[in-house]
Design a protein around this motif. Sequence first.
Motif, PDB file in Angstrom:
ATOM      1  N   ARG A 243      42.573  27.953  40.937  1.00  0.00           N
ATOM      2  CA  ARG A 243      42.458  28.797  42.165  1.00  0.00           C
ATOM      3  C   ARG A 243      41.650  29.950  42.057  1.00  0.00           C
ATOM      4  O   ARG A 243      41.575  30.469  40.822  1.00  0.00           O
ATOM      5  N   PRO A 244      41.075  30.635  43.044  1.00  0.00           N
ATOM      6  CA  PRO A 244      40.303  31.752  42.717  1.00  0.00           C
ATOM      7  C   PRO A 244      41.309  32.810  42.442  1.00  0.00           C
ATOM      8  O   PRO A 244      42.305  32.932  42.768  1.00  0.00           O
ATOM      9  N   VAL A 245      40.744  33.632  41.418  1.00  0.00           N
ATOM     10  CA  VAL A 245      41.525  35.067  41.118  1.00  0.00           C
ATOM     11  C   VAL A 245      41.153  36.071  41.951  1.00  0.00           C
ATOM     12  O   VAL A 245      41.869  37.006  41.988  1.00  0.00           O
ATOM     13  N   ALA A 246      39.825  36.000  42.220  1.00  0.00           N
ATOM     14  CA  ALA A 246      39.365  37.351  42.948  1.00  0.00           C
ATOM     15  C   ALA A 246      38.401  36.814  44.257  1.00  0.00           C
ATOM     16  O   ALA A 246      37.688  35.687  44.306  1.00  0.00           O
ATOM     17  N   SER A 247      38.735  37.281  45.538  1.00  0.00           N
ATOM     18  CA  SER A 247      37.467  37.221  46.561  1.00  0.00           C
ATOM     19  C   SER A 247      36.217  37.862  46.630  1.00  0.00           C
ATOM     20  O   SER A 247      36.151  38.952  46.103  1.00  0.00           O
ATOM     21  N   GLN A 248      35.370  37.141  46.967  1.00  0.00           N
ATOM     22  CA  GLN A 248      33.837  37.620  46.994  1.00  0.00           C
ATOM     23  C   GLN A 248      33.658  38.447  48.331  1.00  0.00           C
ATOM     24  O   GLN A 248      33.784  37.895  49.454  1.00  0.00           O
TER      25      GLN A 248
END
Length: 72
Positions: free
Chosen positions: A67-72
């Motif tokens: 799962r992503p740990v930071a959004s862009q």
Amino acid sequence: MAQRVKKKYVHEGKYVAEVEVALIEDNTQWSPYLSVDDAYKLDDVRDALREGDLDAAARYGRIYEMRPVASQ
């Protein structure tokens, strides 16, 4: 002919399976290579992950969810 245990990672969708396989080492140009059974094991894990059957995939090794740990 010697064998050594190696962990292979199978990524499918948002899941990754960590599966132990035996690499066969010999004096041929194909070395190191997997046994037919281990190749089928990796295929079975990939199919189970693709279908979302985590219980079936977990019979072969550890399952991780990516799962992503930071959004862009």
